[in-house]
Design a protein around this motif. Structure first.
Motif, mmCIF file in Angstrom:
data_model
loop_
_atom_site.group_PDB
_atom_site.id
_atom_site.type_symbol
_atom_site.label_atom_id
_atom_site.label_comp_id
_atom_site.label_asym_id
_atom_site.label_seq_id
_atom_site.Cartn_x
_atom_site.Cartn_y
_atom_site.Cartn_z
ATOM 1 N N LYS A 140 0.839 -1.192 0.000
ATOM 2 C CA LYS A 140 0.000 0.000 0.000
ATOM 3 C C LYS A 140 0.881 1.251 0.000
ATOM 4 O O LYS A 140 1.850 1.331 0.745
ATOM 5 C CB LYS A 140 -0.916 0.014 1.230
ATOM 6 N N PRO A 141 0.535 2.251 -0.809
ATOM 7 C CA PRO A 141 1.348 3.460 -0.864
ATOM 8 C C PRO A 141 1.082 4.376 0.329
ATOM 9 O O PRO A 141 -0.008 4.350 0.919
ATOM 10 C CB PRO A 141 0.872 4.127 -2.157
ATOM 11 N N SER A 142 2.076 5.193 0.658
ATOM 12 C CA SER A 142 1.867 6.225 1.663
ATOM 13 C C SER A 142 1.067 7.364 1.026
ATOM 14 O O SER A 142 0.903 7.418 -0.200
ATOM 15 C CB SER A 142 3.214 6.752 2.159
ATOM 16 N N LYS A 143 0.597 8.287 1.845
ATOM 17 C CA LYS A 143 -0.146 9.433 1.328
ATOM 18 C C LYS A 143 0.731 10.246 0.377
ATOM 19 O O LYS A 143 0.267 10.722 -0.668
ATOM 20 C CB LYS A 143 -0.622 10.301 2.490
ATOM 21 N N HIS A 144 2.014 10.382 0.725
ATOM 22 C CA HIS A 144 2.961 11.128 -0.114
ATOM 23 C C HIS A 144 3.142 10.437 -1.465
ATOM 24 O O HIS A 144 3.116 11.087 -2.515
ATOM 25 C CB HIS A 144 4.306 11.233 0.603
ATOM 26 N N GLN A 145 3.313 9.119 -1.443
ATOM 27 C CA GLN A 145 3.491 8.368 -2.683
ATOM 28 C C GLN A 145 2.238 8.437 -3.553
ATOM 29 O O GLN A 145 2.327 8.630 -4.764
ATOM 30 C CB GLN A 145 3.828 6.910 -2.361
ATOM 31 N N ARG A 146 1.093 8.286 -2.922
ATOM 32 C CA ARG A 146 -0.159 8.334 -3.671
ATOM 33 C C ARG A 146 -0.344 9.703 -4.329
ATOM 34 O O ARG A 146 -0.849 9.822 -5.440
ATOM 35 C CB ARG A 146 -1.334 8.047 -2.733
ATOM 36 N N ARG A 159 5.004 -3.671 -9.947
ATOM 37 C CA ARG A 159 5.560 -2.447 -9.368
ATOM 38 C C ARG A 159 4.430 -1.631 -8.751
ATOM 39 O O ARG A 159 3.525 -1.179 -9.473
ATOM 40 C CB ARG A 159 6.269 -1.637 -10.447
ATOM 41 N N PRO A 160 4.479 -1.394 -7.443
ATOM 42 C CA PRO A 160 3.383 -0.665 -6.794
ATOM 43 C C PRO A 160 3.120 0.706 -7.410
ATOM 44 O O PRO A 160 1.962 1.111 -7.540
ATOM 45 C CB PRO A 160 3.861 -0.545 -5.342
ATOM 46 N N CYS A 161 4.169 1.413 -7.798
ATOM 47 C CA CYS A 161 3.958 2.760 -8.364
ATOM 48 C C CYS A 161 3.204 2.691 -9.688
ATOM 49 O O CYS A 161 2.357 3.551 -9.974
ATOM 50 C CB CYS A 161 5.294 3.487 -8.533
ATOM 51 N N MET A 162 3.470 1.664 -10.493
ATOM 52 C CA MET A 162 2.780 1.519 -11.767
ATOM 53 C C MET A 162 1.334 1.073 -11.554
ATOM 54 O O MET A 162 0.413 1.543 -12.219
ATOM 55 C CB MET A 162 3.516 0.528 -12.670
ATOM 56 N N ARG A 163 1.143 0.169 -10.603
ATOM 57 C CA ARG A 163 -0.221 -0.261 -10.252
ATOM 58 C C ARG A 163 -1.064 0.940 -9.819
ATOM 59 O O ARG A 163 -2.192 1.127 -10.285
ATOM 60 C CB ARG A 163 -0.145 -1.276 -9.114
ATOM 61 N N ASP A 164 -0.497 1.768 -8.935
ATOM 62 C CA ASP A 164 -1.248 2.907 -8.418
ATOM 63 C C ASP A 164 -1.491 3.959 -9.494
ATOM 64 O O ASP A 164 -2.509 4.670 -9.463
ATOM 65 C CB ASP A 164 -0.515 3.513 -7.225
ATOM 66 N N MET A 165 -0.579 4.044 -10.460
ATOM 67 C CA MET A 165 -0.788 4.963 -11.575
ATOM 68 C C MET A 165 -1.999 4.535 -12.399
ATOM 69 O O MET A 165 -2.803 5.374 -12.826
ATOM 70 C CB MET A 165 0.451 5.017 -12.468
ATOM 71 N N LEU A 166 -2.160 3.227 -12.637
ATOM 72 C CA LEU A 166 -3.310 2.729 -13.389
ATOM 73 C C LEU A 166 -4.606 3.151 -12.707
ATOM 74 O O LEU A 166 -5.532 3.652 -13.353
ATOM 75 C CB LEU A 166 -3.262 1.202 -13.504
ATOM 76 N N GLU A 177 14.393 0.788 -15.280
ATOM 77 C CA GLU A 177 14.439 -0.273 -14.263
ATOM 78 C C GLU A 177 14.257 0.291 -12.857
ATOM 79 O O GLU A 177 13.698 -0.362 -11.975
ATOM 80 C CB GLU A 177 15.781 -1.012 -14.355
ATOM 81 N N THR A 178 14.700 1.520 -12.642
ATOM 82 C CA THR A 178 14.675 2.139 -11.316
ATOM 83 C C THR A 178 13.387 2.926 -11.045
ATOM 84 O O THR A 178 13.319 3.671 -10.060
ATOM 85 C CB THR A 178 15.873 3.090 -11.162
ATOM 86 N N VAL A 179 12.375 2.794 -11.883
ATOM 87 C CA VAL A 179 11.157 3.588 -11.725
ATOM 88 C C VAL A 179 10.561 3.411 -10.325
ATOM 89 O O VAL A 179 10.532 2.317 -9.764
ATOM 90 C CB VAL A 179 10.115 3.216 -12.806
ATOM 91 N N ASP A 180 10.144 4.543 -9.733
ATOM 92 C CA ASP A 180 9.465 4.516 -8.440
ATOM 93 C C ASP A 180 8.512 5.705 -8.381
ATOM 94 O O ASP A 180 8.305 6.402 -9.386
ATOM 95 C CB ASP A 180 10.471 4.523 -7.280
ATOM 96 N N TYR A 181 7.911 5.934 -7.238
ATOM 97 C CA TYR A 181 6.932 7.025 -7.126
ATOM 98 C C TYR A 181 7.536 8.373 -7.483
ATOM 99 O O TYR A 181 6.882 9.209 -8.123
ATOM 100 C CB TYR A 181 6.347 7.055 -5.714
ATOM 101 N N ASP A 182 8.787 8.600 -7.076
ATOM 102 C CA ASP A 182 9.433 9.885 -7.366
ATOM 103 C C ASP A 182 9.620 10.108 -8.864
ATOM 104 O O ASP A 182 9.716 11.253 -9.314
ATOM 105 C CB ASP A 182 10.777 9.989 -6.648
ATOM 106 N N SER A 183 9.673 9.028 -9.634
ATOM 107 C CA SER A 183 9.843 9.149 -11.084
ATOM 108 C C SER A 183 8.686 9.914 -11.719
ATOM 109 O O SER A 183 8.847 10.513 -12.791
ATOM 110 C CB SER A 183 9.927 7.762 -11.730
ATOM 111 N N PHE A 184 7.537 9.918 -11.062
ATOM 112 C CA PHE A 184 6.368 10.567 -11.654
ATOM 113 C C PHE A 184 6.466 12.090 -11.635
ATOM 114 O O PHE A 184 5.747 12.763 -12.372
ATOM 115 C CB PHE A 184 5.089 10.047 -10.995
ATOM 116 N N ASP A 185 7.363 12.621 -10.823
ATOM 117 C CA ASP A 185 7.636 14.055 -10.909
ATOM 118 C C ASP A 185 8.230 14.382 -12.277
ATOM 119 O O ASP A 185 7.836 15.354 -12.930
ATOM 120 C CB ASP A 185 8.619 14.483 -9.802
ATOM 121 N N SER A 186 9.197 13.566 -12.712
ATOM 122 C CA SER A 186 9.837 13.780 -14.014
ATOM 123 C C SER A 186 8.863 13.509 -15.150
ATOM 124 O O SER A 186 8.813 14.254 -16.138
ATOM 125 C CB SER A 186 11.065 12.874 -14.158
#
Length: 215
Positions: free
Chosen positions: A7-13, A60-67, A199-208
């Protein structure tokens, strides 16, 4: 290893929610997402026989949450993949996402039916000497050598969206996210937006991703 149930944190979400908002601001109607090494962190080699739970552990949780965030913003979402087991991907989506979200996601895999349809279209294009990309009734179709990349998959999804929702998706209203740089280049050549997923994609990658989207 990723975990599709984390589960993502509020910041990640907030990162993916902000990106999803940028999709609508940019006018993106269809978010097309690769499967191998994009939604999941491994390459499945086209067929997976190691069980659904093990496959879910590679999401990848960040990709799942993006969907999910994109669906909530009213963006059409599709998994476009060379993987052959579309039914397995649909089951995976049901496992890692709320069911009402998962059922809205289109899946276009390299099923036998899909490949047969592409071969038939290629034979037809060979007979009438029309190969490449064409727009018919507002739907972009790719035949012949231009089934390279994910373009035939995207075209198939666009046709489904048109049939299901009576909505036309234009080429500039599509964003492809894929790990394969060749697929990215082909998508850009065809007039889509396209981002490579590292390969290193994570929640912070979505800023870029958001910065690139709104350039």
């Amino acid at each position: 290893m990723a975990s599709g149930t984390t589960k993502p944190s509020k910041h990640q979400r907030g990162k993916v929610d902000s990106f999803a908002g940028a999709l609508t601001k940019k006018g993106i109607k269809l978010l097309a997402v690769d499967f191998d090494k994009t939604l999941i962190d491994i390459h499945s080699r086209g067929v997976w026989d190691d069980g659904l739970s093990k496959l879910a552990s590679h999401v990848r949780p960040c990709m799942r949450d993006m969907l999910e965030a994109a669906i909530h913003k009213g963006v059409f979402v599709a998994i476009v993949t060379y993987h052959r087991q579309d039914w397995l991907i649909k089951e995976l989506l049901q496992k890692i996402l709320p069911k009402k979200v998962a059922k809205q996601i289109y899946v276009q895999a390299n099923t036998a039916e899909f490949l047969q349809r592409q071969r038939a279209e290629a034979r037809g294009s060979s007979n009438d000497q029309t190969q490449g990309a064409s727009e018919v009734g507002g739907i972009l179709r790719f035949i012949g050598p231009d089934w390279k990349g994910k373009e035939a998959h995207i075209s198939s999804v666009i046709a489904e969206i048109s049939n299901d929702h009576k909505v036309t998706v234009k080429k500039e209203e599509i964003l492809l996210m894929d790990d394969d740089i060749d697929n990215i280049r082909i998508a850009i050549t065809c007039g889509h937006l396209a981002f490579q997923v590292q390969e290193t994609v994570d929640y912070d990658s979505f800023d870029s991703f958001q910065t690139m989207l709104l350039l």
